[in-house]
Design an enzyme around this catalytic site. Structure first.
Site, short mmCIF file in Angstrom:
data_model
loop_
_atom_site.label_atom_id
_atom_site.label_comp_id
_atom_site.label_asym_id
_atom_site.label_seq_id
_atom_site.Cartn_x
_atom_site.Cartn_y
_atom_site.Cartn_z
N ARG A 130 0.91 6.63 -6.66
CA ARG A 130 -0.56 8.02 -7.13
C ARG A 130 0.21 8.63 -6.99
NH1 ARG A 130 -5.58 5.95 -3.83
NH2 ARG A 130 -4.15 6.81 -1.55
N GLU A 145 -14.16 -1.66 6.41
CA GLU A 145 -14.24 0.08 5.79
C GLU A 145 -15.75 -0.22 4.77
OE1 GLU A 145 -10.69 0.97 3.71
OE2 GLU A 145 -11.44 2.02 2.14
N TYR A 191 1.19 -1.29 0.02
CA TYR A 191 0.15 0.27 0.19
C TYR A 191 0.73 1.03 0.14
CZ TYR A 191 -3.42 3.63 1.31
OH TYR A 191 -4.42 4.45 1.73
N ARG A 228 -12.49 13.05 1.26
CA ARG A 228 -13.22 11.53 2.58
C ARG A 228 -14.08 11.52 1.50
NH1 ARG A 228 -10.05 9.13 5.78
NH2 ARG A 228 -8.63 10.40 6.53
N TYR A 242 -1.82 12.60 7.24
CA TYR A 242 -1.59 11.95 7.46
C TYR A 242 0.35 11.74 8.10
CZ TYR A 242 -5.59 8.93 7.57
OH TYR A 242 -6.96 8.35 6.89
C1 3EB Z 1 -8.48 6.16 5.90
O1 3EB Z 1 -9.53 6.35 6.45
C2 3EB Z 1 -8.88 3.68 5.40
O2 3EB Z 1 -5.93 5.27 -1.07
O3 3EB Z 1 -7.19 5.63 -1.75
C3 3EB Z 1 -9.99 5.18 2.59
C4 3EB Z 1 -10.16 5.29 1.18
C5 3EB Z 1 -8.51 4.64 2.76
C6 3EB Z 1 -9.52 5.31 0.31
C7 3EB Z 1 -7.21 5.23 -0.94
C8 3EB Z 1 -7.62 4.31 2.03
C9 3EB Z 1 -8.37 5.17 0.51
O4 3EB Z 1 -7.22 5.91 5.67
C10 3EB Z 1 -8.50 3.42 3.86
#
Ligand code: 3EB
Length: 332
Positions: free
Chosen positions: A152, A326, A145, A215, A202
């Site tokens: 990306r 999720e 990931y 989001r 993050y």
């Molecule tokens: C998170 O909130 C959970 O890498 O495109 C959620 C939605 C998550 C999209 C992405 C990853 C992705 O971090 C993981």
């Protein structure tokens, strides 16, 4: 005759038999949740992406993106198969298994951005990424990931593209399958969640490159109410996982995250009128890490979601080892 009504929701989940019966009628594109992944292919003249998300014995699910009665044009660009109807573009691609998916992901995303720019569907409003071995170590000793996020992120940087709603989730095999939707005229407004740090902010502990997504994305028509596309949402508050090892708590936090994201207060914060509740969600996908947690998660979700919503549940890995569930959906 061109209809002016919109298909709500433009997405439905069908059985393999029902999808076959459609014979491409009213279909823009589709995603097959099945037992083997591979490159996108043509079925009845429409792009269909096969993803390995279903275990032997489980039923196949076909996610169908509908078009109104406008003529559909199709094509291929650098391995992406696409279809567009003058308003919406659907495209799917596949990155085969490799030692490091980063560079191939960068190339695939660059191809996606070229496509939307070339065809004039610049408002990318939703992307999905189904990643085999998402928490495994790659040849570099980094997480798959993390490699994916690096590639990306480079593509987003190079094209200067906005980050839309997205899902990044595990798959049971077959490299990375990805697909996305873009609109020609409706503006895409990208939303953050007040309970969560934006994913692109993050801290380093989660990987060298923070994930490139919002989001949720609100697709805003010229008149009237739009649609809200909710990203894959997990039990993360601020940037930390909440309730490790506790699937009930994780499910509750996830649902509360979505409720806060789609509620009137957060929409107002982004300049959007109105507000939604969990019961408004449609085309819901629930990803559960452990098959034995499916009954618990299904029960908790059923209490909140409308019986009119299509709900599909897949047992796949989530991108952090401590995440157990999720959830994503659309408010039409
Ligand atoms: C998170 O909130 C959970 O890498 O495109 C959620 C939605 C998550 C999209 C992405 C990853 C992705 O971090 C993981």
């Amino acid at each position: 005759m061109h209809s002016k009504t919109t298909v709500t929701p433009p997405c439905s989940f069908r059985t393999a038999e029902d999808f076959a019966d459609l014979a491409g009628q009213g279909v823009l594109g589709a995603v097959r949740y099945t037992t083997r992944a591979g490159p996108p292919r043509w079925e009845h003249g429409r792009p269909v992406l096969p993803l390995h998300m279903v275990r032997p014995g489980e039923p196949e699910v076909v996610e169908v993106w509908s078009t109104e009665d406008r003529p559909v044009e199709t094509g291929e660009h650098k391995g992406l198969l696409y279809a567009h109807d003058g308003e919406v573009l659907f495209a799917g691609g596949h990155i085969g298994p490799s030692a490091d998916c980063g560079e191939a992901t960068r190339a695939a995303y660059l191809a996606a951005f070229e496509l939307v720019e070339h065809l004039g569907y610049r408002n990318v409003f939703r992307m999905w990424n189904m990643i085999d071995g998402i928490t495994d170590r790659s040849a570099h000793g980094t997480e798959v990931y993390a490699d994916f996020c690096v590639g990306r992120g480079r593509a987003f940087d190079e094209r200067g593209h906005d980050m839309p709603a997205s899902t990044g989730i595990g798959a049971l095999g077959g490299g990375v399958g990805f697909y996305f939707l873009a609109h020609r005229s409706h503006a895409a407004v990208h939303l953050e969640n007040p309970l969560q740090v934006p994913a692109h902010e993050y801290p380093e502990q989660y990987g060298p490159r923070s994930p490139s997504f919002a989001r949720a994305t609100y697709l805003m028509p010229e008149h009237g109410r739009g649609s809200l596309y909710v990203s894959g949402t997990a039990s993360i508050l601020d940037h930390a996982t909440v309730g490790p090892g506790d699937v009930v708590r994780q499910c509750q936090v996830t649902l509360a995250n979505i409720a806060a994201l789609i509620g009137a207060d957060n929409l107002a914060r982004h300049g959007i009128d109105g507000g939604y509740a969990l019961a408004d969600l449609r085309a819901i996908k629930v990803y559960v890490k452990h098959p034995e947690d499916v009954p618990t998660v299904t029960r908790l979700c059923r209490d909140e979601f409308s019986r009119r919503a299509d709900v599909a549940v897949f047992t796949v890995d989530v991108c952090r080892p401590d995440l157990l569930v999720e959830i994503e959906g659309i408010t039409p």
